[in-house]
Write a protein that holds these residues in place. Sequence first.
Motif, short mmCIF file in Angstrom:
data_model
loop_
_atom_site.label_atom_id
_atom_site.label_comp_id
_atom_site.label_asym_id
_atom_site.label_seq_id
_atom_site.Cartn_x
_atom_site.Cartn_y
_atom_site.Cartn_z
N ARG A 1 0.88 -1.05 0.02
CA ARG A 1 -0.15 0.03 -0.01
C ARG A 1 0.84 1.17 -0.06
O ARG A 1 0.39 2.31 -0.82
N TYR A 2 1.96 1.39 0.72
CA TYR A 2 2.72 2.34 0.77
C TYR A 2 3.33 2.52 -0.62
O TYR A 2 3.57 3.92 -1.14
N LEU A 3 4.03 1.64 -1.20
CA LEU A 3 4.47 1.74 -2.43
C LEU A 3 3.70 2.40 -3.44
O LEU A 3 3.88 3.28 -4.10
N ALA A 4 2.47 1.81 -3.42
CA ALA A 4 1.43 2.29 -4.51
C ALA A 4 0.93 3.67 -4.32
O ALA A 4 0.79 4.30 -5.35
N HIS A 5 1.09 4.11 -3.19
CA HIS A 5 0.74 5.59 -2.81
C HIS A 5 2.00 6.60 -3.22
O HIS A 5 1.72 7.34 -3.47
N VAL B 1 6.61 0.44 9.95
CA VAL B 1 7.73 -0.39 10.10
C VAL B 1 8.89 0.42 9.67
O VAL B 1 9.20 0.73 8.46
N ALA B 2 9.86 0.45 10.58
CA ALA B 2 11.14 0.84 10.39
C ALA B 2 12.25 -0.09 10.32
O ALA B 2 12.60 -0.56 11.45
N VAL B 3 12.81 -0.38 9.31
CA VAL B 3 13.79 -1.29 9.13
C VAL B 3 15.10 -0.78 9.61
O VAL B 3 15.64 -0.11 8.96
N THR B 4 15.55 -1.51 10.52
CA THR B 4 16.91 -0.88 11.19
C THR B 4 17.84 -2.00 11.45
O THR B 4 17.63 -3.10 11.81
N HIS C 1 4.97 3.06 5.69
CA HIS C 1 3.95 3.44 6.64
C HIS C 1 2.47 3.43 6.04
O HIS C 1 2.27 3.63 4.84
N GLU C 2 1.62 3.60 6.78
CA GLU C 2 0.51 3.74 6.42
C GLU C 2 -0.02 4.94 5.61
O GLU C 2 -0.10 6.07 6.22
N PRO C 3 -0.56 4.93 4.36
CA PRO C 3 -0.68 6.10 3.69
C PRO C 3 -1.77 6.88 4.11
O PRO C 3 -1.99 7.81 3.80
N ASP C 4 -2.93 6.23 4.64
CA ASP C 4 -4.18 6.82 5.05
C ASP C 4 -4.02 7.83 6.50
O ASP C 4 -4.92 8.04 6.90
#
Length: 239
Positions: free
Chosen positions: A113-117, A159-162, A176-179
């Motif tokens: 969803r994040y990539l699409a947005h 989600v933060a990849v660390t 992260h959540e685009p909404d």
Amino acid sequence: MGGNDDNLRLFQSAPHPCGYWPDREARDLVLDPRDPRLPELYPMALRWGFRRSGDIVYRPACSGCRACVPVRVPVAEFAPNRSQRRCLARNADVEAHIVAPACTGEYLSLYQRYLAHRHLGGGMDDHGAREFEQFLIGTWNESRFLELRERGTHRLLAVAVTDLAADALSAVYTFHEPDAADRGLGTLGILRQIEWAKRDGRAHLYLGYWIAGHPKMDYKRRFRPLEGYAGYGWARLQD
């Protein structure tokens, strides 16, 4: 690169389209991805301005362009500014959890969803579970996922990849959540990573590359103090 660098092999990539300036061509300097010492070399590579993407450790090496500046936050000196304090207050109902990296249906759905947005048409539109694992998890690095969840509902917001190094954390990628754009989840993720690094007694949080004036990269200047790597060492970036 000093230290355990006997027979260290570096490669220069073929020219490819720049991911930040569409009218420019880019090249990267890459550590040998087959070198079994990569886990050992990686913390040193971070100090030399390199970054990880999947199993690849690279640094931009473009002819005639030095726009990408490696940056890091000295976490012991960091104090959130007024805008960042408002972000923390606005997200007082968000809990942070540090978990082992994995490709779950919940993570993958949020990632897609994040990539699409945010990155529609950017070459990552068809990322599935395999690409998720290759890009975000890797095979040799020590990483964690920093989850941001809404208290009560347990809704996954970000989600933060660390990556973990002996004396630092490296912010690899955040989705992260685009909404929930009004929450400022990208900023919140970095603030929580800074808190994590400070709590663990680590000296720095590496933020990848900063590009002055670039609409998608200039936000990193808001995390002060900020240090930049100029090819010969780290120095404080001036306001």
